[in-house]
Design an enzyme around this catalytic site. Sequence first.
Site, mmCIF file in Angstrom:
data_model
loop_
_atom_site.group_PDB
_atom_site.id
_atom_site.type_symbol
_atom_site.label_atom_id
_atom_site.label_comp_id
_atom_site.label_asym_id
_atom_site.label_seq_id
_atom_site.Cartn_x
_atom_site.Cartn_y
_atom_site.Cartn_z
ATOM 1 N N GLU A 88 37.489 6.672 -29.149
ATOM 2 C CA GLU A 88 37.520 6.419 -28.266
ATOM 3 C C GLU A 88 37.769 7.896 -27.501
ATOM 4 O OE1 GLU A 88 36.982 7.462 -23.474
ATOM 5 O OE2 GLU A 88 38.723 5.243 -24.540
ATOM 6 N N CYS B 77 37.409 9.246 -19.037
ATOM 7 C CA CYS B 77 36.344 8.993 -19.530
ATOM 8 C C CYS B 77 34.951 8.809 -19.242
ATOM 9 C CB CYS B 77 36.841 8.926 -21.540
ATOM 10 S SG CYS B 77 37.105 7.098 -22.140
ATOM 11 N N GLU C 279 33.254 17.951 -19.896
ATOM 12 C CA GLU C 279 33.383 16.585 -18.543
ATOM 13 C C GLU C 279 34.345 17.383 -17.847
ATOM 14 O OE1 GLU C 279 35.773 12.526 -20.482
ATOM 15 O OE2 GLU C 279 36.356 14.539 -21.304
#
Length: 491
Positions: free
Chosen positions: A261, A295, A392
């Site tokens: 993940e 995330c 990100e």
Amino acid sequence: MTNQEKISALLEATPKGLLINGEWRDASDGGTFDVENPATGEVLATLASATEEDSRAAMDAAANAQESWARTSTRERSDILMRAYNLVKEHTDELATLMTLEMGKPLKESQGEVVYGNQFMRWFSEEAPRHYGRYADTPEGNLKMIVTHKPVGPCLLITPWNFPLAMATRKVAPAVAAGCTMILKPARLTPLTSQYFAKLMIEAGIPAGVLNVVCSASASKVSGPIMDDPRLRKVSFTGSTPVGKQLMKTAADRVLRTSMELGGNGPFIVFEDADLDKAVEGAMAAKMRNMGEACTAANRFLVHESVAEEFSKKFGEKLGALKTGNGMDEGTDVGPLVEKKARDGVVELVEDAKEKGATISVGGKAVDGNGYFFEPTLITGVTEDCRVFTEEIFGPVAPVITFKDEDDAVRLANSTEYGLASYVYTNDISRALRIGDRIEYGLLGMNVGVISNAAAPFGGVKESGLGREGGAEGIAEYTTTQYMGLPSPWA
């Protein structure tokens, strides 16, 4: 007892050693590392720092316990998880306090994480006795098929710093339910919550060697020897895409089962027919939960050009009203980022956007003084060459970019190597379903800003990873399928 005295007692009661074969012990070389409070920079605790020798000892313990643990009944494993669920619930305040102290998020958010993370304990306690195989005839009628789900074996579980409890429970609970032994490697920045959780697991009756916990100042010293051990059967990692790629390369040499993940660059799409007040409410939840250090956070706000100005105005007012401060202080909405490096990275992203012509509508600066604080920030006029669009962010920064039509929105949403979480606001159900078919993400929130749930499969596509955690799919990640063929008694 004063609040500070309570905190001191809690820190004293939190294990500082390595959990190996049911015992808390010092590192083999006596090494330690400090855990800091990102709101103050003060040292909270000093923990044992695992060495390669300690990693091998943890692997020995997990391997030696695997056979007997796999033979335990699913009811026994279910009961352990349910006892742990009740203990976590009973110690919500302690876990939430540790989380806020070491990670920084406001206490009310930490309490919410304990509730969310604990649902994985409850869910997989219920799933453990229901992970069925099947018994059937082959089409030709000459064989009876028995298909069983067996524990995959010893697992290395590597968790990130941003959700110290939930990421541990999301991995530990299905591993316990499936009958796998574990080596849990918490993040260096936030290990205290996991240490306390492991203490509760022991109290719940987890046998020696089934759950081992090895914190360390050096992730490679822990993971390297374990990944190279032929007895390891699976690695589950939550963290950055570059580290995940490296782990997958190492796992390939042993053909290890992997769950990854990884990073995200979540689009939050607002169409012209959306309820803007609800969209702003969802945007606040999707962006500001965990100070944006998630995330699944909305990373790019893609807003139809006809409503972009109104949406940005409403969104900016909400962001500007947030109170930044120590997560332990009442009324705090936004805590510090986890470390100086993280805050410096956010500063660089914001400066890049300014240099490329974007407008800082709200916030935009690091906060002076102790701790690693950054103002909640809204950036408008963002273009596709801005780093806040392509990277990100992992901070309280919301960049807004406009789109012309549905095709343009889909293009912008998919223009990234990531594919974890996404969000869409529209009152057109047909459009919503089309978007669901067209965008490349493992998670999609339809007119809602938070969708994570223990009963739902969590995971991404593309460079956001592979495998799923949670839901009925979660336990399957920790089992392997075996088929046995027997002669049919009627053949």
